[in-house]
Design an enzyme around this catalytic site. Structure first.
Site, PDB file in Angstrom:
ATOM      1  N   ASP A 175     -29.076 -67.571 -25.158  1.00  0.00           N
ATOM      2  CA  ASP A 175     -29.917 -66.547 -24.526  1.00  0.00           C
ATOM      3  C   ASP A 175     -29.082 -65.478 -23.829  1.00  0.00           C
ATOM      4  O   ASP A 175     -29.592 -64.763 -22.953  1.00  0.00           O
ATOM      5  CB  ASP A 175     -30.856 -67.193 -23.501  1.00  0.00           C
ATOM      6  CG  ASP A 175     -32.073 -67.831 -24.150  1.00  0.00           C
ATOM      7  OD1 ASP A 175     -32.192 -67.754 -25.389  1.00  0.00           O
ATOM      8  OD2 ASP A 175     -32.904 -68.419 -23.435  1.00  0.00           O
TER       9      ASP A 175
ATOM     10  N   ASP B  40     -37.230 -80.440 -17.284  1.00  0.00           N
ATOM     11  CA  ASP B  40     -36.781 -81.766 -17.699  1.00  0.00           C
ATOM     12  C   ASP B  40     -37.593 -82.866 -17.024  1.00  0.00           C
ATOM     13  O   ASP B  40     -38.029 -83.825 -17.660  1.00  0.00           O
ATOM     14  CB  ASP B  40     -35.286 -81.937 -17.407  1.00  0.00           C
ATOM     15  CG  ASP B  40     -34.895 -81.425 -16.018  1.00  0.00           C
ATOM     16  OD1 ASP B  40     -35.805 -81.104 -15.220  1.00  0.00           O
ATOM     17  OD2 ASP B  40     -33.691 -81.359 -15.728  1.00  0.00           O
TER      18      ASP B  40
END
Length: 560
Positions: free
Chosen positions: A135, A288
């Site tokens: 990214d 997560d």
């Protein structure tokens, strides 16, 4: 204060006026102290005492479990015959397809290390895909990462370079879009490594067999090995905190088959479990943990492999650590609010209060007790109560109480319980036990930002979904601008590295810490003059820790 001399040219009239104002403040203070201040402080002490007992009970429970695990010499993952599983896999030559994802964002210093480590994993070359999710916003850096991928492709490694021109969803968005690629459909497992992680070559051989043996298993999590723990005092203290997280919190969660969170890296997921839990979501900065909670509530199980470590670099600057506190603390608080609401609503809709999931002819039931454990133990006690007690009780309530003699501080709550909790936490890193005083003081400083982040998360303020990336330095700092000067700390004896950068004084000043330092220093002086419990010893040291942080004198400083 009535005899206070205002200096040369003192006007008696002005002195009389000053004495009148002082007496007025004193009268107002006496009027509000007993009915209001004392009442508030006593109520706060009772509340903090209750939270301290909750935290103490949770710590003692985990200590008992880990002692039993150590005494029996059996951890949950040791019941699997790993060698037999390896031999069976090699003899049958039925290697599952594995996807290795490496999300990165402007990782100039470590991208070669992470890509090289992933491409060096030992596995059947036709049954592994290394997916680099870049990214990066720097066009030159994107080209460098792409060239590195091409270099490994030329060596015969199946590397896929994926670049987005936006950061939608941040890391969660990158991982989600990576799993949507056509070539991922044949994969059975996905491994995730952050850009600053370098796994050993046999990592897959020491994790994948667990998933093949147990179809109920969704995640195999490895621990981290810190390669720069001796960089400076700050990294050494961070190591103490994180060692407890791995050695106790995750080991206990795995050993008791209860919930423990995915660390966001160095873990292997079963793709079926990821899809069953709803995939990656970007509703919080701790994507997560979000995925792990949803998978756990769907009935999937996790295992923590404590004897498998992946190399990682600790952030060595105060600013980097504070950024991590925003992501680690603000995210869990926000997720706690969302998950609690969702679980309560699901219970209201589900009269049996049990989820039943069928896969591979296996029926798994998730009881209300497991949901309660996730909400109470994992989120409420560890992510909110622990931070609030540390900051409000030890940095606010105790200092204020020394200024109000009418308030009684119970020694078991103020001294004995925190001392026991501290010993249970610090004993996981025996090589740093001599630094336990520094660890206590600077953990209290960090609790300021953890508490602030938790409040932001609970209020769902604007910054709650702000993704902050800490800069990974790799070993380039040691190579640039000559050799760094080494200086040994006179307090702790650790060696710290100082780099000769020109930087603005404003980058080193942290006003919030300095204000807390002034407050604690004032209460320490007051207690030294008027007190009887010798709390001023603690208050002077704690003020010094806030001042050290406030002036940026802990950790290796890297200018923005």
């Amino acid at each position: 204060m009535q005899n206070l001399n205002l200096g040369i040219g003192h006007d008696p009239g002005m002195g009389a006026n000053y004495d009148g104002v002082t007496d007025a403040f004193r009268i107002i203070w006496q009027m509000i102290k007993n009915p209001l201040i004392v009442y508030i402080l006593n109520a706060a002490i009772i509340l903090c005492a209750a939270m301290s007992v909750m935290l103490f009970a949770e710590r003692v429970y985990m200590a008992i479990v880990i002692l039993c695990v150590k005494a029996l010499g059996k951890k949950r993952y040791t019941k699997y015959k790993l060698d037999a599983l390896k031999e069976d896999l090699e003899s049958n030559n039925k290697y599952p397809m594995v996807l290795v994802q490496i999300p990165m964002y402007n990782e100039k210093e470590v991208y070669k290390l992470s890509i090289g480590a992933a491409c060096g994993l030992s596995w059947h070359p036709d049954r592994i895909i290394v997916q680099v999710l870049d990214d990066s916003t720097n066009a030159v850096l994107r080209e460098m990462v792409a060239l590195e991928c091409q270099r490994w492709i030329a060596k015969g490694v199946n590397v896929k370079y994926e670049n987005r021109h936006n950061r939608n969803g941040y890391k969660a968005g990158a991982l989600r879009e990576g799993l949507e690629k056509e070539y991922v459909k044949d994969c059975e497992f996905v491994v995730i490594f952050d850009a600053d992680f370098q796994p050993e070559a046999d990592y897959l051989w020491r994790t994948i067999p667990y998933l093949l043996e147990n179809p109920e298993l969704a995640l195999v999590q490895a621990r981290w090995k810190f390669v720069n723990a001796d960089e400076c005092l700050m990294t050494r203290l961070q190591e103490m905190s994180l060692d407890y997280h791995f050695s106790v919190e995750q080991e206990v969660g795995s050993s008791t088959c209860s919930f423990f969170g995915f660390n966001g890296t160095a873990g292997v997921w079963r793709l079926k479990a990821v899809n069953d839990a709803g995939g990656w979501k970007d509703r919080t900065t701790v994507e997560d943990m979000d995925l792990a909670v949803r998978a756990s509530l769907k009935g999937w199980k996790f295992v923590f492999v404590g004897d498998l470590s992946v190399k990682n670099e600790l952030p060595s600057t105060f600013e980097a650590y504070r950024f991590q506190q925003h992501r680690w603390s603000c995210g869990p608080a926000n997720l706690f609010k969302k998950m609690s609401r969702e679980i309560i609503l699901s219970e209201a809709r589900n009269s049996t209060k049990i989820y039943t999931i069928n896969f591979n002819c296996i029926s798994i039931k998730v009881s209300i007790w497991k949901k309660f454990h996730v909400i109470y133990c994992f989120f409420f006690v560890r992510k909110i109560v622990a931070h609030w007690v540390t900051f409000f009780f030890y940095c606010v309530i105790i200092p204020l109480s020394v200024m109000v003699p009418e308030v009684h501080l119970p020694k078991p709550i103020a001294i004995y319980i925190p001392a026991t909790i501290t010993i249970l936490n610090a004993i996981c890193t025996p090589r740093s036990l001599h630094l336990v005083i520094f660890w206590i003081l600077f953990e209290n400083v960090m609790s300021l930002h953890r508490t602030k982040a938790a409040i932001i998360g609970l209020l769902e303020a604007n910054r709650v979904n702000e993704w902050v990336v800490t800069e990974k330095l790799g070993n380039t700092m040691k190579q640039n601008n000559g050799k760094p000067r080494r200086k040994r700390c006179g307090l702790c004896g650790l060696e710290s590295r100082h780099f000769s950068y020109t930087n603005r004084i404003g980058e080193r000043i942290h006003l919030l810490e300095l204000l807390m330092g002034v407050f604690l220093f004032y209460t320490a002086i007051y207690d030294f003059i008027n007190g009887h419990d010798h709390f001023y010893l603690y208050l002077f040291f704690q003020a010094g820790a806030f001042f050290a942080m406030g002036f940026g004198y802990v950790g290796t400083f890297v200018p923005n």
